[in-house]
Design a protein around this motif. Structure first.
Motif, short mmCIF file in Angstrom:
data_model
loop_
_atom_site.label_atom_id
_atom_site.label_comp_id
_atom_site.label_asym_id
_atom_site.label_seq_id
_atom_site.Cartn_x
_atom_site.Cartn_y
_atom_site.Cartn_z
N ARG A 83 0.83 -1.20 0.00
CA ARG A 83 0.00 0.00 0.00
C ARG A 83 0.87 1.25 0.00
O ARG A 83 1.91 1.28 0.65
N GLN A 88 -2.40 3.40 3.20
CA GLN A 88 -2.30 2.96 4.60
C GLN A 88 -3.29 3.74 5.46
O GLN A 88 -4.00 3.18 6.30
N HIS A 91 -6.83 2.69 4.65
CA HIS A 91 -7.09 1.35 5.20
C HIS A 91 -7.43 1.43 6.69
O HIS A 91 -8.37 0.77 7.15
N VAL A 92 -6.69 2.23 7.44
CA VAL A 92 -6.98 2.34 8.87
C VAL A 92 -8.31 3.04 9.10
O VAL A 92 -9.09 2.64 9.98
N HIS A 167 -4.22 -3.03 15.56
CA HIS A 167 -4.18 -2.92 14.10
C HIS A 167 -3.59 -1.58 13.67
O HIS A 167 -2.77 -1.50 12.76
N MET A 168 -4.01 -0.50 14.35
CA MET A 168 -3.46 0.82 14.03
C MET A 168 -1.95 0.86 14.22
O MET A 168 -1.23 1.48 13.44
N ASP A 170 0.24 -1.46 13.89
CA ASP A 170 0.92 -2.14 12.78
C ASP A 170 1.10 -1.18 11.60
O ASP A 170 2.19 -1.03 11.06
N HIS A 171 0.03 -0.49 11.24
CA HIS A 171 0.10 0.42 10.10
C HIS A 171 0.85 1.71 10.42
O HIS A 171 1.51 2.29 9.55
N TYR A 172 0.80 2.15 11.65
CA TYR A 172 1.58 3.31 12.07
C TYR A 172 3.07 3.03 11.86
O TYR A 172 3.81 3.87 11.35
N GLN A 174 4.44 1.11 9.67
CA GLN A 174 4.74 1.19 8.24
C GLN A 174 4.80 2.64 7.78
O GLN A 174 5.67 3.03 7.00
N MET A 175 3.89 3.47 8.29
CA MET A 175 3.88 4.88 7.91
C MET A 175 5.14 5.60 8.38
O MET A 175 5.68 6.46 7.67
#
Length: 193
Positions: A83, A88, A91-92, A167-168, A170-172, A174-175
């Motif tokens: 993504r 990202q 998605h969140v 879940h947040m 995990d994506h944080y 990546q960001m």
């Protein structure tokens, strides 16, 4: 419901953090409860959500509009099909409506997700993210001692809250990498360097 081990580990860590009364986010410094004080589920999850919201929204706002579609090039590793930064964030925002949508119907959830998916500007994507956090706070504000662990159609309210926050995270993560690849220090790291 089978939860993969990496997600289960994050969920357990999130719950352990939620149970620690000494835990406090640097950004929000309300009075710390006394040792042994009883905290409600809504206060516990709400504190975690507020901290994650601050970091996540600040990170989303830190990426310039012209870099919102950034995804690492495949020359830097195995990044095929990942993504973009903006994806990202979307998605969140979509997932927050799933985790914290409460009694939202499947049709309404799909309509909300589809509407977020169509967004293209940074301003609209960030606003959708903020709106999803408003919904998350409403949902978490309704968690009580009596209903936190009563099974619903999607799981327990407490379980959905913990899973949504994990879940947040995990994506944080990546960001943060995407920001750093673009020479931007994540806002949460700026004061601690």
């Amino acid at each position: 419901m089978h939860i993969p081990s990496r997600i289960a580990t994050r969920l357990l860590l999130c719950c352990a953090v939620a149970a620690a009364p000494a835990f406090a986010f640097a950004q929000a410094a309300p009075a710390k409860p006394a040792v042994g004080a009883q905290m409600t589920p809504a206060a516990t999850y709400g504190k975690l959500l507020s901290g994650m919201e601050k970091e996540f929204v600040d990170a989303a706002e830190a990426m310039p509009e012209d870099k919102f579609n950034f995804a690492p090039p495949t020359t830097m590793g195995d990044f095929k099909g990942v993504r973009s930064f903006g994806a990202q964030v979307k998605h969140v925002a979509q997932a927050n409506w799933y985790f914290f949508g409460g009694d939202m119907s499947e049709a309404d959830g799909k309509a909300k997700s589809d509407a977020i998916e169509k967004l293209t500007s940074k301003a609209d994507i960030v606003q959708a993210l903020k709106d999803s956090f408003k919904q998350a706070h409403t949902y978490i504000g309704g968690i009580t001692n009596e209903n936190a662990f009563v099974m619903t159609a999607h799981g327990t309210r407490g379980g959905m809250a913990a899973f949504g926050i994990a879940h947040m995270m995990d994506h944080y993560g990546q960001m943060v990498e995407y920001l750093r690849m673009n020479g931007i220090v994540p806002p949460a790291s700026r004061g601690s360097m």
